[in-house]
Design an enzyme around this catalytic site. Structure first.
Site, PDB file in Angstrom:
ATOM      1  N   LYS A  75       0.817  -1.225   0.000  1.00 47.33           N
ATOM      2  CA  LYS A  75       0.000   0.000   0.000  1.00 47.33           C
ATOM      3  C   LYS A  75       0.849   1.273   0.000  1.00 47.33           C
ATOM      4  O   LYS A  75       0.423   2.306  -0.500  1.00 47.33           O
ATOM      5  CB  LYS A  75      -0.958  -0.003   1.186  1.00 47.33           C
ATOM      6  CG  LYS A  75      -2.077  -1.009   0.973  1.00 47.33           C
ATOM      7  CD  LYS A  75      -3.305  -0.651   1.782  1.00 47.33           C
ATOM      8  CE  LYS A  75      -4.491  -1.481   1.340  1.00 47.33           C
ATOM      9  NZ  LYS A  75      -4.353  -2.908   1.742  1.00 47.33           N
ATOM     10  N   GLU A 102      -9.959   7.298   3.125  1.00 46.37           N
ATOM     11  CA  GLU A 102     -10.812   6.362   3.848  1.00 46.37           C
ATOM     12  C   GLU A 102      -9.968   5.169   4.239  1.00 46.37           C
ATOM     13  O   GLU A 102      -8.946   4.890   3.609  1.00 46.37           O
ATOM     14  CB  GLU A 102     -11.951   5.893   2.930  1.00 46.37           C
ATOM     15  CG  GLU A 102     -11.592   4.733   1.979  1.00 46.37           C
ATOM     16  CD  GLU A 102     -10.583   5.095   0.881  1.00 46.37           C
ATOM     17  OE1 GLU A 102     -10.395   6.298   0.632  1.00 46.37           O
ATOM     18  OE2 GLU A 102      -9.985   4.164   0.307  1.00 46.37           O
ATOM     19  N   SER A 141       1.816  -9.772  -0.735  1.00 47.33           N
ATOM     20  CA  SER A 141       1.494  -8.335  -0.743  1.00 47.33           C
ATOM     21  C   SER A 141       1.799  -7.663   0.601  1.00 47.33           C
ATOM     22  O   SER A 141       2.066  -6.469   0.660  1.00 47.33           O
ATOM     23  CB  SER A 141       0.033  -8.128  -1.121  1.00 47.33           C
ATOM     24  OG  SER A 141      -0.819  -8.893  -0.288  1.00 47.33           O
TER      25      SER A 141
HETATM   26  C1  LIG Z   1      -5.169  -3.925   1.469  1.00 47.02           C
HETATM   27  C2  LIG Z   1      -4.420  -5.158   1.211  1.00 47.02           C
HETATM   28  C3  LIG Z   1      -4.756  -6.035   0.159  1.00 47.02           C
HETATM   29  C4  LIG Z   1      -5.971  -5.845  -0.705  1.00 47.02           C
HETATM   30  O1  LIG Z   1      -5.954  -4.738  -1.532  1.00 47.02           O
HETATM   31  P1  LIG Z   1      -5.694  -4.806  -3.092  1.00 47.02           P
HETATM   32  O2  LIG Z   1      -6.028  -3.436  -3.546  1.00 47.02           O
HETATM   33  O3  LIG Z   1      -6.592  -5.848  -3.669  1.00 47.02           O
HETATM   34  O4  LIG Z   1      -4.263  -5.139  -3.288  1.00 47.02           O
HETATM   35  C5  LIG Z   1      -3.961  -7.154  -0.057  1.00 47.02           C
HETATM   36  N1  LIG Z   1      -2.893  -7.418   0.722  1.00 47.02           N
HETATM   37  C6  LIG Z   1      -2.543  -6.607   1.745  1.00 47.02           C
HETATM   38  C7  LIG Z   1      -1.361  -6.968   2.573  1.00 47.02           C
HETATM   39  C8  LIG Z   1      -3.285  -5.450   2.020  1.00 47.02           C
HETATM   40  O5  LIG Z   1      -2.915  -4.662   3.034  1.00 47.02           O
END
Ligand SMILES: *Cc1c(COP(=O)(O)O)cnc(C)c1O
Length: 406
Positions: free
Chosen positions: A84, A106, A374
């Protein structure tokens, strides 16, 4: 029209906000080509966010599954613990270039709020995070972190007091303050130009990956797997590979606890209908009369009702394959990756790992697959610990409560 992706996308906002979006689209169009802006962004990514994030050859998992060669992109090692920050830094820098002095955003689970608050602290922007009262109560650790970075937390008491109400409150506030403030949306969705802008800033994941894998393997990967909430980490990882049809792209939705309405957060795999909500057209988890349907997922970051319009279009065209992972499979994958590779996946990212554990054994040995981690899973301890060691965790909470009240 450029603001549409197939039949999805658009800019469904009231007349008051149109000028703000037009300004934003033209500032973004300039900055994405501006060498000075791009150099500053790169500098932040390198020295503040800690990029490039490593691409790990998952040797142990590869051996255990005995099929394709597996790599894992470690986005979770970026500052603040997830992908993010890539988008938060990009948009915050853009806001500064536009002469804005404040940022509003948000947040649902709170992770986007944390990334935005950190980016604003670094760039010297005032920051206000809107959060539904129910979410804020559930996500105290993230409320705490947001405040540590000096941001204000604005608790929203409208509607169901969750993410969609925070989005609406933010849009309303933005109508009154866009001369000074930028609205920093956290995923590849919302009215145009947000889906494009977020894809551009998250595209750093895929651009790095392409270079890293080419250096090691002298060729492109065969399969990429990413979890998909709004879709920002997925589209960011996939972006540079979209044209190369030989690379399979797999997005993993939250299968939650079951197939019934209210039990999952799947837009594509469970055939959720198209609709227009929160300023854009896409597919939404909704009731027959078009109301937002409550969703469920073990991961706080994958339970949003909508999906980015470009991802919905790429699902329709078949370029991105969609699958889902259920909560129980996600927990198993989370434990498996911790034990085999020493990697604590965020529960969101563990959806990608869960799908990988099913898909990869069916691939030939000469293939190369990449999983996007992610985020990292430290933040999930309040979910994973009681799910895996309920008795010990309850005893710990009891003791802590006693100590504090004592
Ligand atoms: C917020 C988040 C997501 C989901 O958001 P996407 O916009 O689909 O990437 C996925 N993995 C993590 C670690 C997050 O914090």
């Amino acid at each position: 029209m450029p603001e549409y992706f197939g039949r999805y996308g658009g800019q469904y906002v009231g007349e008051v906000l149109k000028p703000a979006l037009v300004d934003l689209a033209s500032a973004f169009a300039e900055c994405r080509k501006d060498k000075k802006f791009l150099a500053e962004y790169k500098d932040l990514l390198t020295h503040y966010a800690g990029r490039p994030t490593p691409l790990l050859y998952a040797e142990n998992l590869t051996r255990a599954l005995g099929s394709a060669k597996i790599y894992i992109k470690l986005e979770g090692l970026a500052n603040t613990g997830a992908h993010k920050i890539n988008n938060a830094l990009g948009q915050a820098l853009l806001a500064k270039k536009m002469g804005k002095t404040a940022v509003i955003a948000e947040t649902g689970a709170g992770q986007h709020g944390v990334a935005v608050a950190a980016a604003c602290a670094r760039l010297g922007l005032r920051c206000e995070i809107f959060m539904g009262a129910v979410d804020a109560a559930r996500q105290q650790p993230n409320v705490f972190l947001i405040k540590q970075y000096g941001a204000a937390v604005n608790i929203v008491n409208d509607g169901t007091k969750t993410l969609k109400d925070a989005v609406n409150a933010c849009l309303k506030r933005w109508s009154a303050c866009y001369a000074d403030a930028h609205y920093l949306i956290g995923s590849a969705l919302g009215p145009y130009p947000y889906p494009d802008m977020v894809k551009f800033f998250q595209g750093v994941i895929g651009r790095e990956l392409k270079q890293q894998i080419f250096q090691r393997e002298r060729r492109l990967p065969d399969v990429l797997i990413a979890c998909c909430g709004g879709g920002s980490n997925a589209i960011g990882m996939f972006a540079p590979f979209l044209k190369n049809k030989k690379t399979r792209l797999i997005a993993v939705e939250a299968g939650g606890a079951g197939n019934k309405p209210g039990q999952h957060a799947s837009r594509i795999c469970r055939n959720s209908p198209a609709g227009i909500i929160e300023g854009y057209k896409s597919r939404f988890v909704q009731t027959a009369d078009g109301q937002a349907q409550p969703t469920r997922s073990i991961s706080a970051g994958l339970d949003y009702i909508g999906i980015g319009p470009e991802l919905a279009a790429l699902a329709d065209s078949g370029r991105i394959e969609f699958t889902l992972a259920k909560d129980a499979e996600v927990l198993r994958a989370y434990r498996c990756l911790a034990r085999t590779e020493g990697l604590l996946f965020a529960l969101e990212s563990a959806h990608a790992a869960a799908a990988a554990l099913k898909i990869i054994p069916q691939l030939p040995k000469n293939k190369i697959a990449v999983i996007n981690m992610s985020g990292r899973g430290d933040k999930d301890i309040f979910i994973t610990a009681p799910a895996l060691y309920k008795k010990e965790w309850l005893e710990f909470l009891r003791q802590e409560t006693e100590r504090l009240c004592g």
